[in-house]
Design a protein around this motif. Structure first.
Motif, PDB file in Angstrom:
ATOM      1  N   GLN A 110       0.806  -1.228   0.000  1.00 38.54           N
ATOM      2  CA  GLN A 110       0.000   0.000   0.000  1.00 38.54           C
ATOM      3  C   GLN A 110       0.839   1.279   0.000  1.00 38.54           C
ATOM      4  OE1 GLN A 110      -2.878  -0.377   3.196  1.00 38.54           O
ATOM      5  NE2 GLN A 110      -4.009  -1.964   2.117  1.00 38.54           N
ATOM      6  N   LYS A 113      -0.941   3.379  -4.568  1.00 43.33           N
ATOM      7  CA  LYS A 113      -2.296   2.954  -4.905  1.00 43.33           C
ATOM      8  C   LYS A 113      -2.657   3.526  -6.269  1.00 43.33           C
ATOM      9  CE  LYS A 113      -7.159   3.181  -3.545  1.00 43.33           C
ATOM     10  NZ  LYS A 113      -8.145   3.723  -2.570  1.00 43.33           N
ATOM     11  N   ASP A 115      -5.475   4.513  -8.370  1.00 38.72           N
ATOM     12  CA  ASP A 115      -6.907   4.723  -8.155  1.00 38.72           C
ATOM     13  C   ASP A 115      -7.640   5.197  -9.411  1.00 38.72           C
ATOM     14  OD1 ASP A 115      -6.069   7.342  -8.305  1.00 38.72           O
ATOM     15  OD2 ASP A 115      -7.016   7.988  -6.441  1.00 38.72           O
ATOM     16  N   ARG A 116      -6.898   5.302 -10.526  1.00 35.78           N
ATOM     17  CA  ARG A 116      -7.579   5.656 -11.768  1.00 35.78           C
ATOM     18  C   ARG A 116      -6.701   5.283 -12.955  1.00 35.78           C
ATOM     19  NH1 ARG A 116      -9.811  11.720 -13.586  1.00 35.78           N
ATOM     20  NH2 ARG A 116     -10.793  11.052 -15.528  1.00 35.78           N
ATOM     21  N   ARG A 146      -3.509   7.423 -12.523  1.00 35.39           N
ATOM     22  CA  ARG A 146      -3.350   8.290 -11.355  1.00 35.39           C
ATOM     23  C   ARG A 146      -2.997   7.411 -10.166  1.00 35.39           C
ATOM     24  NH1 ARG A 146      -8.350  11.721  -9.140  1.00 35.39           N
ATOM     25  NH2 ARG A 146      -8.943   9.642  -8.406  1.00 35.39           N
ATOM     26  N   LYS A 148      -1.570   7.314  -5.907  1.00 32.06           N
ATOM     27  CA  LYS A 148      -1.350   8.002  -4.633  1.00 32.06           C
ATOM     28  C   LYS A 148      -0.116   7.388  -3.988  1.00 32.06           C
ATOM     29  CE  LYS A 148      -6.188   9.250  -3.872  1.00 32.06           C
ATOM     30  NZ  LYS A 148      -7.397   9.103  -3.008  1.00 32.06           N
TER      31      LYS A 148
END
Length: 223
Positions: A110, A113, A115-116, A146, A148
């Motif tokens: 983690q 991440k 996320d898109r 995208r 994080k």
């Protein structure tokens, strides 16, 4: 005590000019393993690739590419990459294709991440588009996600702009790259783009200035 190191995400860009290096198994395996070894040596966490020349059927689950890149299978180079592809066109042509690879261990723990995965499909090509601009509308020339990481929101993109084609470069910048930049502003992500741009912003540094004249101005307008 020595000061603690700030976390770092190593991102590289690489025009591989063919990820597989040939059609026969004797040629396929060494080139891919050379790339993986190079990324390992550079300790890259993410790689933005251009000219993969990889087609959809070649990324099927369980195939050579999947085993080499996405698993730690015995006898294969230790890869374990999460791969996002814009596949090269089907047919006889061996060109094109972009991709983004991110280490699976960073996703598993983690640290990163995804996320898109952006829809980077080109807009419908107008019927009056000149042939010189048609290359800008090829779907395989852009991949973007995208992520994080470490409190940052990043838009990673790999782009392969048309080569030796001033009109095609400008068309891709003004349509697809500007649209991607707009998406980053909408979702608050910081663009981190890598690619084979096939031009320089400062024309005096370009060995083919007569071909790429004023292309840098198109970049200035969208940025």
């Amino acid at each position: 005590a020595p000061p603690s190191r700030k976390p770092m995400l190593r991102i590289g860009t690489h025009n591989v000019r063919g990820l597989l290096g040939g059609e026969s198994l004797m040629n396929v395996k060494p080139k891919l393993e050379q790339h993986i070894e190079r990324w390992e040596k550079l300790q890259l966490d993410a790689v933005l690739l251009q000219e993969t020349q990889v087609k959809h059927a070649q990324t099927r689950r369980g195939g050579y590419l999947y085993r080499a890149l996405c698993t730690d299978s015995p006898g294969m180079m230790k890869g374990a990459w999460k791969c996002v592809w814009a596949h090269a066109p089907e047919g006889g042509s061996r060109s094109g294709g972009t991709a983004i690879f991110i280490r699976r261990k960073l996703i598993a723990n983690q640290s990163v991440k995804i996320d898109r995965i952006y829809d980077t499909s080109p807009p419908t090509m107008p019927s009056h588009t000149p042939p010189s601009e048609a290359a800008a509308y090829q779907t395989d020339r852009l991949t973007a996600v995208r992520i994080k990481w470490g409190g940052h929101v990043l838009q990673l993109a790999s782009a392969y702009l048309p080569s030796g084609n001033n009109s095609g470069i400008k068309a891709m910048i003004s349509t697809r790259m500007s649209a991607l930049l707009h998406k980053s502003r909408e979702d608050g992500s910081q663009p981190v783009w890598g690619g084979d741009w096939n031009f320089v912003v400062n024309n005096s540094q370009d060995r083919m200035t007569q071909i790429f004249d004023h292309t840098g101005q198109a970049v200035s307008r969208i940025c």
